[in-house]
Design an enzyme around this catalytic site. Structure first.
Site, PDB file in Angstrom:
ATOM      1  N   HIS A  75      21.491 -60.720  39.174  1.00 15.57           N
ATOM      2  CA  HIS A  75      20.047 -60.430  39.232  1.00 15.57           C
ATOM      3  C   HIS A  75      19.713 -59.549  40.429  1.00 15.57           C
ATOM      4  CE1 HIS A  75      15.761 -61.287  38.423  1.00 15.57           C
ATOM      5  NE2 HIS A  75      15.629 -61.214  39.730  1.00 15.57           N
ATOM      6  N   HIS A  77      16.985 -55.856  41.576  1.00 15.61           N
ATOM      7  CA  HIS A  77      15.956 -54.869  41.184  1.00 15.61           C
ATOM      8  C   HIS A  77      16.216 -53.601  42.002  1.00 15.61           C
ATOM      9  CE1 HIS A  77      13.112 -58.062  39.556  1.00 15.61           C
ATOM     10  NE2 HIS A  77      13.811 -58.791  40.406  1.00 15.61           N
ATOM     11  N   SER A 159      -0.290 -59.736  31.212  1.00 16.22           N
ATOM     12  CA  SER A 159      -0.851 -60.962  30.641  1.00 16.22           C
ATOM     13  C   SER A 159      -2.194 -60.747  29.952  1.00 16.22           C
ATOM     14  CB  SER A 159      -0.991 -62.021  31.730  1.00 16.22           C
ATOM     15  OG  SER A 159      -1.814 -61.532  32.765  1.00 16.22           O
ATOM     16  N   HIS A 193       9.155 -60.820  32.578  1.00 17.95           N
ATOM     17  CA  HIS A 193       8.968 -60.947  34.021  1.00 17.95           C
ATOM     18  C   HIS A 193       8.888 -62.407  34.459  1.00 17.95           C
ATOM     19  CE1 HIS A 193       6.770 -61.211  37.843  1.00 17.95           C
ATOM     20  NE2 HIS A 193       7.659 -60.301  38.183  1.00 17.95           N
ATOM     21  N   HIS A 220      12.472 -64.520  35.209  1.00 19.27           N
ATOM     22  CA  HIS A 220      12.224 -65.338  36.398  1.00 19.27           C
ATOM     23  C   HIS A 220      11.585 -66.634  35.902  1.00 19.27           C
ATOM     24  CE1 HIS A 220      11.792 -61.172  38.260  1.00 19.27           C
ATOM     25  NE2 HIS A 220      12.667 -61.729  39.073  1.00 19.27           N
ATOM     26  N   GLU A 223       9.927 -70.190  40.380  1.00 20.95           N
ATOM     27  CA  GLU A 223      10.415 -69.683  41.669  1.00 20.95           C
ATOM     28  C   GLU A 223       9.735 -70.402  42.842  1.00 20.95           C
ATOM     29  OE1 GLU A 223       9.843 -65.474  41.902  1.00 20.95           O
ATOM     30  OE2 GLU A 223      10.861 -65.292  43.844  1.00 20.95           O
ATOM     31  N   ASP A 321      18.858 -60.695  44.033  1.00 22.22           N
ATOM     32  CA  ASP A 321      17.505 -60.209  43.856  1.00 22.22           C
ATOM     33  C   ASP A 321      17.466 -58.788  44.440  1.00 22.22           C
ATOM     34  OD1 ASP A 321      14.977 -60.427  42.780  1.00 22.22           O
ATOM     35  OD2 ASP A 321      14.547 -62.328  43.749  1.00 22.22           O
TER      36      ASP A 321
HETATM   37 ZN   LIG Z   1      13.826 -60.903  40.744  1.00 29.80          ZN
END
Ligand SMILES: [Zn+2]
Length: 420
Positions: A75, A77, A159, A193, A220, A223, A321
């Site tokens: 994972h 980005h 959303s 997401h 995700h 978290e 991450d």
């Molecule tokens: Zn992430």
């Protein structure tokens, strides 16, 4: 067909039993053609392998050398690679607000050149495969052109009900571009997401594509405490955020309602799960999902730590991450942090579990034929040397995590990659 035979003082196979071979050797296909898909032919003790393959040159990796599968960063980005000191840590909402304020500038700074540099650093630190979550597809050229294997997750986010059609169209366009570029080491996949940021209808549509095209899926999940409180009670620090930015006063789903959408996905993973409760973890297990642990990101953003003892038989993978929530994409740094963080597990046992999560576990989470040194697995192999000898096989995993930053040699699908 060309073959390569490497010998080393230690081979960590990273199979489910964490088998270690002392004075081992490995033979793999080594055809230097971009379309070749080279696999491991044989592995065993040096004496056995050398007598079995007398016509292949032997290459010894050096004193105190270790061979193991290339690391899998499950994972990251890449689009946030420009962050160093800009984003704020210590509280999830504080971080999120700083992302929103600085996103444009950070994205603009994350040029192909900058991302290429980060990918090179990942190779130098032994990572042969990454799962890159892409929000804007600005990292696609780097991901396609790099030597590193990339599972490229096109991310669905949004959303607002009245935006679903537009968001879905945008998602499909990005996914199609990724699918057109599919190759041995560029594998398109689908990311949601999070439970709080994607409308359930959009999730449904996107997951339908994942099932039709048999693509890996990741999201995700759980978290932070703030996320948990919002999803369960539409309350807490997230409620100000949703009211102010999206004019939304109620969560669109519960944690369980969210997870129930992910039935019948073959390769499924949930990143973080730091505040997931037993029921939620049991449901992830029922879905045959994996949990991806990003210990440094969790420490920086939420100070919630995944309790590895709660996972029982759930497959565990490891991720850094992005640099939006980390100071390094080096998985050995991540492993070291995890070593010092999980103080409730016996040290050597923990280190074996962590090395498995960064290899075997990552491959299982992403649905790849990698992460284990065994016959017919992809020849993604790294070698490095410990600074001194290690007496007991029992201590090896711990010493590797403590003392490794960079590697000496790296092969991806049998081809040696220039590291410097
Ligand atoms: Zn992430």
């Amino acid at each position: 067909m060309n073959y390569k035979l490497l010998t080393s003082d230690w081979i960590l196979t990273c199979d489910d039993d964490f088998t270690i071979i002392k004075n081992g050797a490995i033979v793999f296909e080594n055809t230097n053609n971009n379309n070749s898909y080279n696999q491991i032919i044989d592995i065993g003790s040096k004496d056995d392998i050398v007598s079995k393959y007398p016509n292949i040159d032997i290459e010894y990796c050096g004193a105190n050398s270790v061979l193991m599968p290339g690391l899998i960063n499950a994972h990251t980005h890449l689009e946030f690679s420009a962050n160093t000191t800009t984003l704020k840590y210590g509280n999830f909402l504080r971080w999120l607000n700083s992302v929103i304020s600085n996103r444009e500038e950070l994205i603009e700074k994350a040029t192909t050149e900058l991302i290429d540099t980060q990918l090179k650093k990942m190779l130098q630190s032994g990572t042969t495969t990454i799962a890159a979550i892409s929000s804007y597809s600005l990292d696609i050229n780097s991901a396609i052109n790099s030597d590193i294997n990339v599972v490229y997750f096109i991310e669905a986010i949004g959303s607002k009900a009245d935006m679903i059609d537009a968001l879905f169209a945008d998602f499909k366009a990005k996914l199609n571009t990724a699918l057109e570029n599919r190759s041995n080491n560029f594998i398109p996949a689908i990311a949601i997401h999070s439970p709080y940021s994607v409308h359930p209808i959009l999730i449904k549509e996107v997951l339908q594509i994942a099932k039709e095209k048999n693509l890996s899926v990741s999201s995700h999940f759980q978290e932070s405490d703030q996320e948990n409180r919002w999803l369960n009670y539409s309350d807490g620090e997230f409620s100000d955020f949703f009211n102010n930015f999206l004019n939304q006063s109620k969560s669109l789903t519960t944690p369980k309602g969210f997870l129930e959408q992910f039935k019948n996905i073959d390769n499924l993973s949930f990143t973080h799960c730091a505040v997931a409760n037993k029921d939620e973890l049991n449901y992830i297990k029922k879905l045959n999902g994996s949990v991806i642990h990003c210990p440094k990101s969790n420490r920086l953003l939420t100070n919630n730590t995944l309790d590895l003892e709660h996972l029982e038989n759930i497959n565990l993978a490891l991720g850094t991450d992005g640099l939006s929530s980390n100071n390094s994409l080096n998985l050995f740094d991540e492993l070291r942090t995890a070593l010092f963080l999980h103080t409730n597990i016996d040290l050597n046992k923990l280190c074996k579990k962590l090395l498995l999560s960064a290899t075997n576990g990552g491959a299982k989470a992403l649905g790849l034929n990698k992460g284990i040194l065994a016959k017919q697995k992809d020849a993604d192999i790294i070698s490095f040397c410990l600074p001194n000898s290690c007496e007991e096989i029992e201590d090896l995993a711990t010493m590797i995590i403590l003392h490794t930053n960079h590697i000496d040699k790296l092969y991806i699908q049998g081809k040696q990659i220039e590291l410097f």
